[in-house]
Design a protein around this motif. Sequence first.
Motif, PDB file in Angstrom:
ATOM      1  N   LYS A  36       0.829  -1.204   0.000  1.00  0.00           N
ATOM      2  CA  LYS A  36       0.000   0.000   0.000  1.00  0.00           C
ATOM      3  C   LYS A  36       0.865   1.256   0.000  1.00  0.00           C
ATOM      4  CE  LYS A  36      -4.096  -2.021   2.043  1.00  0.00           C
ATOM      5  NZ  LYS A  36      -5.111  -1.909   3.082  1.00  0.00           N
ATOM      6  N   GLU A  37       0.244   2.357  -0.367  1.00  0.00           N
ATOM      7  CA  GLU A  37       0.916   3.662  -0.378  1.00  0.00           C
ATOM      8  C   GLU A  37       1.400   4.006   1.035  1.00  0.00           C
ATOM      9  OE1 GLU A  37       1.998   7.304  -2.372  1.00  0.00           O
ATOM     10  OE2 GLU A  37       1.077   5.525  -3.250  1.00  0.00           O
ATOM     11  N   PHE A  38       2.620   4.500   1.150  1.00  0.00           N
ATOM     12  CA  PHE A  38       3.184   4.940   2.420  1.00  0.00           C
ATOM     13  C   PHE A  38       3.000   6.448   2.526  1.00  0.00           C
ATOM     14  CE2 PHE A  38       4.984   0.838   2.426  1.00  0.00           C
ATOM     15  CZ  PHE A  38       5.571   0.582   3.660  1.00  0.00           C
ATOM     16  N   PRO A  39       2.010   6.935   3.274  1.00  0.00           N
ATOM     17  CA  PRO A  39       1.815   8.382   3.378  1.00  0.00           C
ATOM     18  C   PRO A  39       2.950   9.036   4.169  1.00  0.00           C
ATOM     19  CG  PRO A  39       0.335   7.239   4.872  1.00  0.00           C
ATOM     20  CD  PRO A  39       1.031   6.183   4.061  1.00  0.00           C
ATOM     21  N   ALA A  50       6.472  10.499  -0.377  1.00  0.00           N
ATOM     22  CA  ALA A  50       5.531   9.382  -0.235  1.00  0.00           C
ATOM     23  C   ALA A  50       5.421   8.582  -1.529  1.00  0.00           C
ATOM     24  CB  ALA A  50       4.158   9.892   0.194  1.00  0.00           C
ATOM     25  N   GLN A  51       5.253   9.275  -2.638  1.00  0.00           N
ATOM     26  CA  GLN A  51       5.116   8.579  -3.920  1.00  0.00           C
ATOM     27  C   GLN A  51       6.415   7.878  -4.306  1.00  0.00           C
ATOM     28  OE1 GLN A  51       3.928  11.031  -7.207  1.00  0.00           O
ATOM     29  NE2 GLN A  51       3.834   9.320  -8.620  1.00  0.00           N
ATOM     30  N   GLN A  52       7.550   8.556  -4.102  1.00  0.00           N
ATOM     31  CA  GLN A  52       8.838   7.974  -4.453  1.00  0.00           C
ATOM     32  C   GLN A  52       9.118   6.716  -3.631  1.00  0.00           C
ATOM     33  OE1 GLN A  52      12.169  10.675  -4.069  1.00  0.00           O
ATOM     34  NE2 GLN A  52      13.656   9.131  -4.671  1.00  0.00           N
ATOM     35  N   PHE A  53       8.912   6.795  -2.316  1.00  0.00           N
ATOM     36  CA  PHE A  53       9.168   5.646  -1.458  1.00  0.00           C
ATOM     37  C   PHE A  53       8.241   4.483  -1.822  1.00  0.00           C
ATOM     38  CE2 PHE A  53       8.773   2.927   2.214  1.00  0.00           C
ATOM     39  CZ  PHE A  53      10.093   2.756   2.596  1.00  0.00           C
ATOM     40  N   SER A  54       6.961   4.774  -1.985  1.00  0.00           N
ATOM     41  CA  SER A  54       5.977   3.731  -2.296  1.00  0.00           C
ATOM     42  C   SER A  54       6.302   3.036  -3.613  1.00  0.00           C
ATOM     43  CB  SER A  54       4.566   4.324  -2.350  1.00  0.00           C
ATOM     44  OG  SER A  54       4.229   4.874  -1.099  1.00  0.00           O
ATOM     45  N   THR A  55       6.645   3.804  -4.628  1.00  0.00           N
ATOM     46  CA  THR A  55       6.990   3.228  -5.938  1.00  0.00           C
ATOM     47  C   THR A  55       8.261   2.395  -5.844  1.00  0.00           C
ATOM     48  OG1 THR A  55       5.949   5.072  -7.080  1.00  0.00           O
ATOM     49  CG2 THR A  55       7.550   3.791  -8.336  1.00  0.00           C
ATOM     50  N   ASP A  56       9.265   2.905  -5.144  1.00  0.00           N
ATOM     51  CA  ASP A  56      10.540   2.188  -5.033  1.00  0.00           C
ATOM     52  C   ASP A  56      10.396   0.861  -4.294  1.00  0.00           C
ATOM     53  OD1 ASP A  56      11.721   4.272  -6.412  1.00  0.00           O
ATOM     54  OD2 ASP A  56      12.762   5.117  -4.666  1.00  0.00           O
ATOM     55  N   ILE A  57       9.622   0.824  -3.214  1.00  0.00           N
ATOM     56  CA  ILE A  57       9.472  -0.429  -2.474  1.00  0.00           C
ATOM     57  C   ILE A  57       8.639  -1.439  -3.279  1.00  0.00           C
ATOM     58  CG2 ILE A  57       7.487   0.254  -1.059  1.00  0.00           C
ATOM     59  CD1 ILE A  57       8.851  -1.311   1.268  1.00  0.00           C
ATOM     60  N   GLN A  58       7.630  -0.957  -3.993  1.00  0.00           N
ATOM     61  CA  GLN A  58       6.842  -1.854  -4.846  1.00  0.00           C
ATOM     62  C   GLN A  58       7.723  -2.454  -5.933  1.00  0.00           C
ATOM     63  OE1 GLN A  58       3.609   0.607  -6.201  1.00  0.00           O
ATOM     64  NE2 GLN A  58       2.585   0.560  -4.222  1.00  0.00           N
ATOM     65  N   ASN A  59       8.525  -1.616  -6.575  1.00  0.00           N
ATOM     66  CA  ASN A  59       9.420  -2.106  -7.628  1.00  0.00           C
ATOM     67  C   ASN A  59      10.408  -3.131  -7.097  1.00  0.00           C
ATOM     68  OD1 ASN A  59       8.192  -0.553  -9.584  1.00  0.00           O
ATOM     69  ND2 ASN A  59       9.687   1.105  -9.461  1.00  0.00           N
TER      70      ASN A  59
END
Length: 171
Positions: A36-39, A50-59
């Motif tokens: 899930k998204e990390f706010p 938030a967007q950068q961290f969330s995308t990087d961990i998903q990738n």
Amino acid sequence: MKRLFAFTILALFLLNSCYSFTGSSLSPETKTIQIKEFPNNSALMNPNLAQQFSTDIQNRFLQRTTLKGATEKPDILIEGEITDYTITPTTISTAVNAPGGNIQAAQNKLTITVKVHYENKIEPNKSFDRTYSDEAVFSSDLDINTIETSQVKVVNERIINKIFNDIVANW
């Protein structure tokens, strides 16, 4: 010769059942993941964090494991929040030519802290709630745009490595 071949096959089978050659300690039954998204709930706001961290961990999980992304009933759920984002001076210098010796930061430190909730529905005993933090020290000459791109990327990468290792490598 047949005995050696049979022994080799048996040894490979036993090794594979104890340890995956990919280094993953995830159960073979674990097939899906939802991240899930990390706010960003820190006091200092970086609009892209938030967007950068969330995308990087998903990738990281989708590229380095065989897990498939899921939106409903995943085998693994990872969620959390960014709780701290701070930039603080670490080294102080005095400007020699300034009257009265102007004191300024020579180096600063960026610190990011992330709270993570990991839920493993296949192996519930491996689930956890942990806080991860890391930092990068940099010259005070860097402008805010450079800090929020290069330094944030370095710290995010370190935190994601820790999370990934705790979940997949189980170190």
